[in-house]
Design an enzyme around this catalytic site. Structure first.
Site, short mmCIF file in Angstrom:
data_model
loop_
_atom_site.label_atom_id
_atom_site.label_comp_id
_atom_site.label_asym_id
_atom_site.label_seq_id
_atom_site.Cartn_x
_atom_site.Cartn_y
_atom_site.Cartn_z
N GLU A 1 60.04 -2.35 77.13
CA GLU A 1 60.68 -4.22 77.52
C GLU A 1 60.58 -4.48 76.12
O GLU A 1 59.17 -4.47 75.33
CB GLU A 1 59.68 -4.36 78.85
CG GLU A 1 59.51 -3.83 79.87
CD GLU A 1 59.12 -4.00 81.13
OE1 GLU A 1 59.60 -5.02 82.54
OE2 GLU A 1 58.01 -4.47 81.03
N CYS B 1 51.48 3.38 76.16
CA CYS B 1 50.12 3.60 75.04
C CYS B 1 49.04 4.16 75.18
O CYS B 1 48.59 4.42 76.11
CB CYS B 1 49.81 2.16 75.16
SG CYS B 1 48.12 2.05 73.92
N1 SAH Z 1 48.03 -2.77 71.86
C1 SAH Z 1 47.94 -3.48 70.60
C2 SAH Z 1 49.17 -4.82 70.76
C3 SAH Z 1 49.76 -4.42 72.15
S1 SAH Z 1 49.17 -5.79 73.79
C4 SAH Z 1 46.77 -4.33 71.01
O1 SAH Z 1 46.27 -4.32 71.71
O2 SAH Z 1 46.59 -5.34 69.91
C5 SAH Z 1 49.40 -7.02 72.41
C6 SAH Z 1 48.13 -8.53 73.68
O3 SAH Z 1 48.25 -8.39 74.90
C7 SAH Z 1 46.27 -7.52 72.99
O4 SAH Z 1 45.84 -9.00 72.41
C8 SAH Z 1 45.90 -7.14 74.52
O5 SAH Z 1 44.86 -7.49 74.23
C9 SAH Z 1 46.85 -8.41 75.47
N2 SAH Z 1 46.57 -7.86 76.61
C10 SAH Z 1 46.45 -6.84 76.95
N3 SAH Z 1 47.11 -7.00 78.80
C11 SAH Z 1 46.56 -8.48 79.07
C12 SAH Z 1 46.20 -8.39 80.09
N4 SAH Z 1 46.22 -7.97 81.46
N5 SAH Z 1 45.74 -9.83 80.06
C13 SAH Z 1 46.25 -10.56 78.91
N6 SAH Z 1 46.05 -9.85 77.25
C14 SAH Z 1 46.31 -8.84 77.66
FE1 SF4 Z 2 47.64 -2.05 76.53
FE2 SF4 Z 2 45.73 -1.94 75.71
FE3 SF4 Z 2 47.24 -0.13 74.38
FE4 SF4 Z 2 47.13 -2.60 73.56
S1 SF4 Z 2 45.95 -1.06 73.43
S2 SF4 Z 2 48.63 -1.98 74.24
S3 SF4 Z 2 45.77 -3.49 74.92
S4 SF4 Z 2 46.46 -0.28 76.69
#
Ligand code: SAH
Ligand code: SF4
Length: 364
Positions: free
Chosen positions: A95, A115
């Site tokens: 997406e 992931c």
């Molecule tokens: N894997 C990387 C980049 C993708 S996620 C990372 O985690 O930084 C991008 C952002 O969305 C991250 O800060 C992650 O913690 C946040 N995120 C993931 N799941 C979420 C949720 N359910 N509600 C709010 N933010 C979320």
């Molecule tokens: Fe989601 Fe965690 Fe992967 Fe970021 S590192 S995409 S928050 S599972």
């Protein structure tokens, strides 16, 4: 005989095209001309490259394809955010989210199908991991959306599906195309990479791309809690991640965004705010507090606004710059952590998630 597989021209730079032009007896200056049609005009057929000689256009169609993906679905939010389901030829998909903002056009890219980090509050992590994307595929996400929307991308954020620093080589190759004048021409300062913290790759990013913005998803101020919320912490504990952060700041002298998603009774207490402010004291950082987006089937409930405000106030009181973010695209599940749809793997998203969301565009 091996079937001649056509290469995707999306993802190439002049230096990648020049050897082919040489073999075809064509002048190398054509590379720039052709790639202008690809990245600036975003044509969908080689035949549309009207200032390229017909013979060369035919050779191009015989050797290359202009994009390999298709957009299978588009959902538009009431705030203008759009979510695209992009399908690759082998059938899996990611997406991509486009966020129009006045004179900016930000696109949020995925780097992996699923992931491997598996944060329990994140729909992508819960859905599982299939594979990492190639640089061409990452570039094509931006290209396809930009082509379909007829919009020039001004900012990129790597905050979609996947952990960018667990796919560093491909990410770096894609960054080359994004920032190159012959590619997308997006300045590094308008690109943000978000990571949960892979120390050696944070330092490599600092050396290779010192002007790209870094966002570090911390979510917890102690190892016990972070081992649970961000399972990669068991491999790279806070001490190592913070040491890498200090070194990163030393190398780049650029402010890092700390992402902290607030979950009621998990990580939103006074004690957490105090621990966090101790960890970050004296560092050139800015904390983004993200009211969580609730994912169905998980015990994670977004912090109520008053708790989020109190958490922010405590950080501020201890001298840590902080913003309470809002997020966009919530009515189409395009907000943070809600990107989950993978061919054959589906997470579930609650429809009653927190009304206070953040905007995930952090570029400047
Ligand atoms: N894997 C990387 C980049 C993708 S996620 C990372 O985690 O930084 C991008 C952002 O969305 C991250 O800060 C992650 O913690 C946040 N995120 C993931 N799941 C979420 C949720 N359910 N509600 C709010 N933010 C979320
Ligand atoms: Fe989601 Fe965690 Fe992967 Fe970021 S590192 S995409 S928050 S599972």
């Amino acid at each position: 005989m091996r079937k001649n597989v056509k290469k995707n021209i999306v993802g190439m730079l002049p230096e990648d095209l020049v050897p082919w032009l040489g073999r075809e007896g064509e002048p190398s200056y054509r590379a720039r001309q052709i790639l202008r049609w690809v990245y600036e005009k975003r044509v969908s057929s080689f035949q549309d490259m009207s200032d390229i000689p017909l013979g060369l256009r035919e050779k191009l169609s015989a050797s290359f394809v202009l994009g390999t993906t298709r957009i299978a679905e588009v959902r538009t939010s009431s705030d203008g955010t759009k979510k695209f389901l992009l399908v690759f030829p082998q059938g899996d998909s990611v997406e991509v989210v486009a966020i129009p903002q006045r004179s900016w056009y930000t696109v949020c890219l995925s780097t992996q199908v699923g992931c491997p980090v598996r944060c329990p509050f994140c729909a992508t992590g819960r859905a599982g991991f299939r594979r990492s994307l190639t640089a061409d595929e990452i570039v094509e996400e931006a290209w396809r959306v930009s082509q379909s929307e007829r919009e020039r991308i001004t900012h990129l954020v790597f905050m979609g599906m996947g952990e960018p620093l667990l796919n560093y080589e491909e990410l770096a190759r894609a960054l080359r195309v994004f920032q190159s004048r012959e590619g997308f021409g997006i300045g590094s300062r308008r690109i943000t990479v978000s990571t949960v913290g892979v120390p050696e790759k944070m330092l490599q990013l600092a050396r290779d791309w010192p002007e790209v913005n870094l966002a570090l998803s911390l979510h917890a101020p102690s190892d016990d809690l972070r081992n649970f919320l961000v399972p990669l912490n068991r491999t790279y504990p806070l001490k190592e991640v913070l040491a890498a952060l200090r070194e990163y700041l030393h190398l780049t002298r650029r402010r890092v965004t700390i992402e902290y998603t607030l979950w009621q009774d998990f990580n939103d207490g006074k004690v957490h705010a105090l621990q966090l402010s101790r960890l970050l004291r004296g560092l050139l950082v800015h904390v983004n507090l993200i009211p969580g987006n609730r994912i169905k089937g998980t015990p994670f409930v977004p912090s109520p606004p008053e708790r989020a405000v109190a958490f922010a106030a405590l950080l501020q009181k201890h001298g840590i710059p902080v913003t309470l973010r809002r997020s966009r695209g919530r009515d189409i599940q395009a907000a943070c952590g809600e990107l989950y749809r993978i061919h054959g793997l589906r997470g579930e998203v609650a429809d009653d998630y927190c009304p206070e969301k953040r905007c995930n565009a952090t570029g400047n």
